[in-house]
Write a protein that holds these residues in place. Structure first.
Motif, PDB file in Angstrom:
ATOM      1  N   PRO A  84       0.823  -1.207   0.000  1.00 28.53           N
ATOM      2  CA  PRO A  84       0.000   0.000   0.000  1.00 28.53           C
ATOM      3  C   PRO A  84       0.857   1.257   0.000  1.00 28.53           C
ATOM      4  N   VAL A  85       0.246   2.368  -0.316  1.00 31.30           N
ATOM      5  CA  VAL A  85       0.855   3.677  -0.062  1.00 31.30           C
ATOM      6  C   VAL A  85       0.529   4.057   1.370  1.00 31.30           C
ATOM      7  N   GLN A  86       1.513   4.517   2.099  1.00 31.11           N
ATOM      8  CA  GLN A  86       1.286   4.950   3.475  1.00 31.11           C
ATOM      9  C   GLN A  86       1.660   6.413   3.617  1.00 31.11           C
ATOM     10  N   ILE A  87       0.818   7.149   4.285  1.00 29.77           N
ATOM     11  CA  ILE A  87       1.042   8.561   4.584  1.00 29.77           C
ATOM     12  C   ILE A  87       1.344   8.691   6.071  1.00 29.77           C
ATOM     13  N   GLY A  88       2.448   9.341   6.400  1.00 25.00           N
ATOM     14  CA  GLY A  88       2.767   9.613   7.805  1.00 25.00           C
ATOM     15  C   GLY A  88       3.529   8.528   8.527  1.00 25.00           C
ATOM     16  N   ARG A  89       3.981   7.493   7.809  1.00 19.04           N
ATOM     17  CA  ARG A  89       4.693   6.394   8.474  1.00 19.04           C
ATOM     18  C   ARG A  89       5.649   5.715   7.506  1.00 19.04           C
ATOM     19  N   TYR A  90       6.811   5.291   8.044  1.00 17.04           N
ATOM     20  CA  TYR A  90       7.725   4.401   7.329  1.00 17.04           C
ATOM     21  C   TYR A  90       8.321   3.440   8.345  1.00 17.04           C
ATOM     22  N   GLU A  91       8.055   2.141   8.174  1.00 20.36           N
ATOM     23  CA  GLU A  91       8.486   1.125   9.131  1.00 20.36           C
ATOM     24  C   GLU A  91       8.025   1.533  10.539  1.00 20.36           C
ATOM     25  N   THR A  92       8.955   1.744  11.463  1.00 23.16           N
ATOM     26  CA  THR A  92       8.574   2.113  12.838  1.00 23.16           C
ATOM     27  C   THR A  92       8.706   3.601  13.087  1.00 23.16           C
ATOM     28  N   TYR A  93       8.858   4.385  12.027  1.00 18.27           N
ATOM     29  CA  TYR A  93       9.000   5.835  12.166  1.00 18.27           C
ATOM     30  C   TYR A  93       7.693   6.512  11.776  1.00 18.27           C
ATOM     31  N   TYR A  94       7.199   7.367  12.664  1.00 18.39           N
ATOM     32  CA  TYR A  94       5.900   8.007  12.455  1.00 18.39           C
ATOM     33  C   TYR A  94       6.050   9.530  12.429  1.00 18.39           C
ATOM     34  N   ALA A  95       5.358  10.157  11.479  1.00 19.09           N
ATOM     35  CA  ALA A  95       5.404  11.605  11.358  1.00 19.09           C
ATOM     36  C   ALA A  95       4.768  12.274  12.565  1.00 19.09           C
ATOM     37  N   ASP A  96       5.378  13.349  13.007  1.00 18.99           N
ATOM     38  CA  ASP A  96       4.873  14.145  14.128  1.00 18.99           C
ATOM     39  C   ASP A  96       4.519  15.521  13.590  1.00 18.99           C
ATOM     40  N   GLY A  97       3.223  15.739  13.329  1.00 16.75           N
ATOM     41  CA  GLY A  97       2.785  17.015  12.773  1.00 16.75           C
ATOM     42  C   GLY A  97       1.547  16.852  11.917  1.00 16.75           C
ATOM     43  N   ASN A  98       1.317  17.797  11.034  1.00 16.83           N
ATOM     44  CA  ASN A  98       0.117  17.839  10.199  1.00 16.83           C
ATOM     45  C   ASN A  98       0.466  17.643   8.733  1.00 16.83           C
ATOM     46  N   ILE A  99      -0.429  16.974   8.014  1.00 14.99           N
ATOM     47  CA  ILE A  99      -0.287  16.787   6.570  1.00 14.99           C
ATOM     48  C   ILE A  99      -1.647  17.003   5.927  1.00 14.99           C
ATOM     49  N   CYS A 100      -1.677  17.684   4.798  1.00 15.43           N
ATOM     50  CA  CYS A 100      -2.929  17.812   4.046  1.00 15.43           C
ATOM     51  C   CYS A 100      -2.628  18.075   2.573  1.00 15.43           C
ATOM     52  N   GLN A 101      -3.682  17.985   1.754  1.00 16.21           N
ATOM     53  CA  GLN A 101      -3.610  18.259   0.312  1.00 16.21           C
ATOM     54  C   GLN A 101      -2.514  17.441  -0.367  1.00 16.21           C
ATOM     55  N   VAL A 102      -2.549  16.119  -0.161  1.00 15.92           N
ATOM     56  CA  VAL A 102      -1.565  15.220  -0.781  1.00 15.92           C
ATOM     57  C   VAL A 102      -2.062  14.816  -2.174  1.00 15.92           C
ATOM     58  N   GLY A 103      -1.267  15.083  -3.175  1.00 17.18           N
ATOM     59  CA  GLY A 103      -1.643  14.726  -4.539  1.00 17.18           C
ATOM     60  C   GLY A 103      -0.540  13.943  -5.228  1.00 17.18           C
ATOM     61  N   ILE A 104      -0.923  13.001  -6.087  1.00 18.13           N
ATOM     62  CA  ILE A 104       0.028  12.229  -6.879  1.00 18.13           C
ATOM     63  C   ILE A 104      -0.409  12.296  -8.339  1.00 18.13           C
ATOM     64  N   TRP A 105       0.536  12.638  -9.202  1.00 18.83           N
ATOM     65  CA  TRP A 105       0.303  12.738 -10.646  1.00 18.83           C
ATOM     66  C   TRP A 105       1.181  11.746 -11.386  1.00 18.83           C
ATOM     67  N   ASP A 106       0.719  11.215 -12.505  1.00 21.68           N
ATOM     68  CA  ASP A 106       1.551  10.326 -13.312  1.00 21.68           C
ATOM     69  C   ASP A 106       2.240  11.116 -14.425  1.00 21.68           C
ATOM     70  N   ALA A 107       2.829  12.227 -14.038  1.00 19.14           N
ATOM     71  CA  ALA A 107       3.592  13.095 -14.932  1.00 19.14           C
ATOM     72  C   ALA A 107       4.544  13.914 -14.072  1.00 19.14           C
ATOM     73  N   ALA A 108       5.593  14.418 -14.684  1.00 19.73           N
ATOM     74  CA  ALA A 108       6.531  15.281 -13.963  1.00 19.73           C
ATOM     75  C   ALA A 108       6.064  16.725 -14.099  1.00 19.73           C
ATOM     76  N   LEU A 109       5.473  17.253 -13.043  1.00 20.31           N
ATOM     77  CA  LEU A 109       5.003  18.628 -13.073  1.00 20.31           C
ATOM     78  C   LEU A 109       6.188  19.587 -13.159  1.00 20.31           C
ATOM     79  N   ASP A 110       5.987  20.726 -13.812  1.00 17.36           N
ATOM     80  CA  ASP A 110       7.051  21.730 -13.841  1.00 17.36           C
ATOM     81  C   ASP A 110       6.829  22.749 -12.723  1.00 17.36           C
ATOM     82  N   GLN A 111       7.759  23.661 -12.573  1.00 19.75           N
ATOM     83  CA  GLN A 111       7.706  24.593 -11.457  1.00 19.75           C
ATOM     84  C   GLN A 111       6.456  25.470 -11.498  1.00 19.75           C
ATOM     85  N   GLU A 112       6.074  25.914 -12.678  1.00 21.69           N
ATOM     86  CA  GLU A 112       4.889  26.758 -12.809  1.00 21.69           C
ATOM     87  C   GLU A 112       3.633  26.005 -12.358  1.00 21.69           C
TER      88      GLU A 112
END
Length: 207
Positions: A152-180
């Motif tokens: 699966p895709v996991q947000i806020g965790r990797y193995e036994t390490y857990y994020a401490d804080g806030n996350i929102c507006q997560v997006g994934i695109w199947d293209a390389a977005l440019d800076q603009e």
């Protein structure tokens, strides 16, 4: 970011994370070739150490890609792509400056990959500005491509390490977005994205 989204997901650094079921749409390699993708999110890190935004697989379990701060507790943002059949072989880029000074503040982070099979195809953006300035890679002589695994895709965790804080507006695109595009996307909610900005969008979690 408080204005961008109606609240955000709070991760306590102990055991909080979000798991998204495996989907081929969230894999960007077939074992022979990689394809382009991008990931972006707003984060407010209470602790910038080992703050995983999102990953698919782990080095001990079907690694594909990983975006966050990790490694020797250096608080540096990295995006890597791993070739699971070659063990710990991976390509990646990082911003070689700790994000510690941003703790407690909202920042926008984005990573893009062209699918080139090389670290040079990866870029990292902080608040809409490209900041990656160093490669982050294993023995790349053995790197071929990511493999479509079943994790699966996991947000806020990797193995036994857990994020401490806030996350929102997560997006994934199947293209390389440019800076603009990244600068435009970071200022919008999902509903405000234009048709062209949604064209290559794979998944979006407002949280």
């Amino acid at each position: 970011a408080d204005a961008i989204g109606a609240g955000s997901a709070l991760f306590d650094g102990v055991d909080d994370y979000i798991s998204i079921a495996d989907s081929a749409d969230l894999s960007f390699g077939d074992g022979s070739n990689d394809s382009a993708f991008s990931i972006s999110a707003w984060v407010k890190m209470a602790d910038a150490t080992d703050f995983t935004i999102a990953h698919k697989g782990e080095f001990t379990n079907d690694i594909e890609w990983r975006f966050g701060t990790y490694g020797a507790t250096d608080d540096k943002i990295k995006l890597l792509c791993g070739d699971d059949s070659e063990g710990t072989q991976y390509i990646g880029r990082k911003y070689d400056t700790a994000l510690t000074s941003y703790e407690g503040s909202w920042i926008h982070l984005a990573g893009t990959y062209s699918g080139s099979g090389a670290s040079s195809g990866i870029k990292i953006y902080l608040n809409g500005v490209q900041v990656d300035d160093a490669d982050y890679e294993g023995s790349i002589e053995s790197y071929t491509a990511m493999e479509n695994q079943g994790e699966p895709v996991q947000i806020g965790r990797y193995e036994t390490y857990y994020a401490d804080g806030n996350i929102c507006q997560v997006g994934i695109w199947d293209a390389a977005l440019d800076q603009e595009q990244i600068q435009s996307i970071m200022e919008k909610t999902y509903e405000e994205l234009t048709a062209s900005e949604k064209e290559d969008l794979v998944s979006y979690w407002a949280l």
